[in-house]
Design a protein around this motif. Sequence first.
Motif, mmCIF file in Angstrom:
data_model
loop_
_atom_site.group_PDB
_atom_site.id
_atom_site.type_symbol
_atom_site.label_atom_id
_atom_site.label_comp_id
_atom_site.label_asym_id
_atom_site.label_seq_id
_atom_site.Cartn_x
_atom_site.Cartn_y
_atom_site.Cartn_z
ATOM 1 N N TRP A 78 89.237 -42.494 4.714
ATOM 2 C CA TRP A 78 88.008 -43.112 4.228
ATOM 3 C C TRP A 78 86.912 -43.125 5.293
ATOM 4 O O TRP A 78 85.716 -43.110 4.970
ATOM 5 N N ALA A 79 87.303 -43.121 6.547
ATOM 6 C CA ALA A 79 86.300 -42.967 7.601
ATOM 7 C C ALA A 79 85.625 -41.602 7.481
ATOM 8 O O ALA A 79 84.405 -41.478 7.671
ATOM 9 N N GLN A 80 86.426 -40.571 7.151
ATOM 10 C CA GLN A 80 85.856 -39.236 6.962
ATOM 11 C C GLN A 80 84.972 -39.188 5.719
ATOM 12 O O GLN A 80 83.882 -38.587 5.726
ATOM 13 N N ILE A 81 85.417 -39.835 4.649
ATOM 14 C CA ILE A 81 84.616 -39.852 3.418
ATOM 15 C C ILE A 81 83.308 -40.593 3.654
ATOM 16 O O ILE A 81 82.230 -40.153 3.237
ATOM 17 N N GLY A 82 83.405 -41.749 4.334
ATOM 18 C CA GLY A 82 82.235 -42.610 4.508
ATOM 19 C C GLY A 82 81.097 -41.943 5.249
ATOM 20 O O GLY A 82 79.916 -42.241 4.995
ATOM 21 N N VAL A 83 81.408 -41.046 6.181
ATOM 22 C CA VAL A 83 80.364 -40.353 6.937
ATOM 23 C C VAL A 83 79.543 -39.448 6.027
ATOM 24 O O VAL A 83 78.348 -39.240 6.259
ATOM 25 N N ARG A 84 80.163 -38.939 4.976
ATOM 26 C CA ARG A 84 79.534 -37.901 4.168
ATOM 27 C C ARG A 84 79.150 -38.334 2.757
ATOM 28 O O ARG A 84 78.362 -37.663 2.091
ATOM 29 N N ALA A 85 79.711 -39.439 2.280
ATOM 30 C CA ALA A 85 79.494 -39.831 0.885
ATOM 31 C C ALA A 85 78.092 -40.401 0.681
ATOM 32 O O ALA A 85 77.586 -41.136 1.531
ATOM 33 N N PRO A 86 77.476 -40.112 -0.459
ATOM 34 C CA PRO A 86 76.189 -40.749 -0.787
ATOM 35 C C PRO A 86 76.401 -42.241 -1.045
ATOM 36 O O PRO A 86 77.502 -42.684 -1.387
ATOM 37 N N ALA A 87 75.350 -43.015 -0.869
ATOM 38 C CA ALA A 87 75.430 -44.480 -1.023
ATOM 39 C C ALA A 87 75.398 -44.853 -2.497
ATOM 40 O O ALA A 87 74.454 -45.458 -3.005
ATOM 41 N N LEU A 88 76.468 -44.470 -3.191
ATOM 42 C CA LEU A 88 76.606 -44.761 -4.614
ATOM 43 C C LEU A 88 77.824 -45.648 -4.822
ATOM 44 O O LEU A 88 78.796 -45.576 -4.047
ATOM 45 N N LEU A 140 93.988 -37.589 15.792
ATOM 46 C CA LEU A 140 93.269 -38.355 14.769
ATOM 47 C C LEU A 140 92.051 -39.042 15.367
ATOM 48 O O LEU A 140 90.956 -39.010 14.795
ATOM 49 N N VAL A 141 92.262 -39.671 16.504
ATOM 50 C CA VAL A 141 91.168 -40.383 17.158
ATOM 51 C C VAL A 141 90.049 -39.417 17.548
ATOM 52 O O VAL A 141 88.861 -39.722 17.412
ATOM 53 N N ALA A 142 90.424 -38.235 18.005
ATOM 54 C CA ALA A 142 89.431 -37.254 18.444
ATOM 55 C C ALA A 142 88.511 -36.822 17.314
ATOM 56 O O ALA A 142 87.379 -36.387 17.563
ATOM 57 N N GLU A 143 88.978 -36.944 16.094
ATOM 58 C CA GLU A 143 88.162 -36.539 14.951
ATOM 59 C C GLU A 143 87.228 -37.651 14.473
ATOM 60 O O GLU A 143 86.437 -37.435 13.553
ATOM 61 N N LEU A 144 87.342 -38.836 15.048
ATOM 62 C CA LEU A 144 86.470 -39.942 14.670
ATOM 63 C C LEU A 144 85.194 -39.935 15.515
ATOM 64 O O LEU A 144 85.241 -39.723 16.725
ATOM 65 N N ASP A 145 84.084 -40.174 14.846
ATOM 66 C CA ASP A 145 82.828 -40.376 15.564
ATOM 67 C C ASP A 145 82.691 -41.873 15.803
ATOM 68 O O ASP A 145 82.338 -42.642 14.905
ATOM 69 N N LEU A 146 82.957 -42.324 17.031
ATOM 70 C CA LEU A 146 83.010 -43.757 17.309
ATOM 71 C C LEU A 146 81.639 -44.413 17.287
ATOM 72 O O LEU A 146 81.529 -45.631 17.401
#
Length: 568
Positions: free
Chosen positions: A524-534, A465-471
């Motif tokens: 949500w960390a994964q969503i936040g990297v890609r979601a538009p600022a809406l 899980l940690v490895a998939e996070l962009d710190l």
Amino acid sequence: MSVYQPPTQDMQWLLAAVVQAPAALQQLQAFAEVDEDLMAQVLEESGKFVGEAIAPLNRQGDEVGAQWKDGSVTMPPGFKDAYAAFWHAGWPALAADVEDGGQGLPSVLAAMLYEMLSAANHAWTMAPGLLHGAYECLKHHGSEALQKRYLEKIATGEWLATMCLTEAHAGSDLGLARTKAVPQADGSYRVSGTKIFISGGEHDLSDNIVHLVLARLPDAPPGPKGLSLFLVPKYYEDGSRSAAYCDRIEEKMGLHGSPTCVMRFEDATGWIVGEPGRGLNAMFVMMNAARLHVALQGIGLLEAAWQTADTYSRERRQMRAPGRGRSAAEADLIAEHPAMRRILDTQRAWIDGGRVLAYRTAVELDMGKHHADTARREAAQRWCSFVTPVIKAAFTQQAFYGGSECLQVLGGHGYVREWGIEQIVRDARVAMIYEGTNEIQAIDLLVRKVLADAGTSFGNWLDGLVAELDLAVPSHPRVLQRVEALRSVTRQLCEAGQRDATLAYWVADDFLRVVAIVLLDWAWAQIGVRAPALARWTQPMQAMERWIAPELRTRIAVIESALAGVPA
């Protein structure tokens, strides 16, 4: 009344942009030709079918209910025609193998279909809900003769199936089952006994019903190792009816449109599935497949409740929202009130984060089945082993309690039938119970999977899980801190559990909830990297941080309190 509408655009975006399922699945030879456009098309068409053919039947199914008379069950108006359209269109066969009459598509598409079906009409969906599990069970454990006779009918949904486990004296303790199976000279068996809580044990939706029944051979030892699995159809090849009878259907809190049957088998002719004494092994193929779908039931039902609450909040005008000027055109909509906004955004966070986890789990099922690399298959199996009990328990609980929160948005209008949300809350409650109660899921996670090897496999999975996070992303170090808090409390439980064997059973529910929050935070960390600022995405993301993540500290404090009571 608010009627559920499948949110296919949101679902497709999460699937493709966040889970990145199309790219991952195209690495597998089985799905090399399944690209993002094809997956989007299947999802869009299935959403149309669900919205137009299934969702409108939900209210009447609840009010009329399934009707039992003289051993036969008549389904609510419209259910039979809708099911005929469903299987004729090929929807049950999405993920079944082509050689079995299926379409050979990824499991995640079938999972997403059942999410929408459960949200639209949970009771109706109970009928085809066990098809996938029955198909996998027969595919892996059935004899060639049984597969030739039944596999394609189940794969396509032409015939429906049941899972007959529970007996009146034996709920979750299947080892207490008394149903008997006596071998016959022709290789068949005579099955006798009574099973309760059998979803779809009798109905008029399909021409045949295939019962998979746990029973005990005459020389079988006591306990779960003495159980074998048997296939008993409602009708045989010659058209004669088996001695499998529906004695009654239960009067229930919800799911009125789904017949929950008491099934009596009186020397009913059947055939063994798999090896003698290994019935639970064969049955668990059904159960494990079903648990992901039950998690998606929770997500779908919470989506349906949220849609109703959100619609109401944008129509209902009350006193001016705090902090809003009198000139604001929407200042008196309850959607603008902080108390209501908190409810709506919090449930939205659970829904969207849950989709990421459930869709990823469905993808991992196919990785574990089809990937050429042994290490990748093992990683997929590890993901499913740890995540499946968590999402089954966490999202069925959230469907009920979060659905009740959504009902609160409607006030008194939520408690009456007009808006339909009280039905969602009633229907959702059973998902916390069946396919292994949520307490059993928690014990399975902590006792059987985490503590079994002193947390080694669990720790390796957390490393992934940690490895998939962009710190480098500002919010991700907070996620990492929560993963480390989980890792720490896991170590403490592993150490203390050696001194007190009962400890894990006291705190299993709390531990599962900690894992669920960490996973939701990770999603949500994964969503936040890609979601538009809406606001569509930023508001639930803020709710995750403000209203959900703090529960982690509370649950860990409960576990630490229990740890403090363990003798040194």
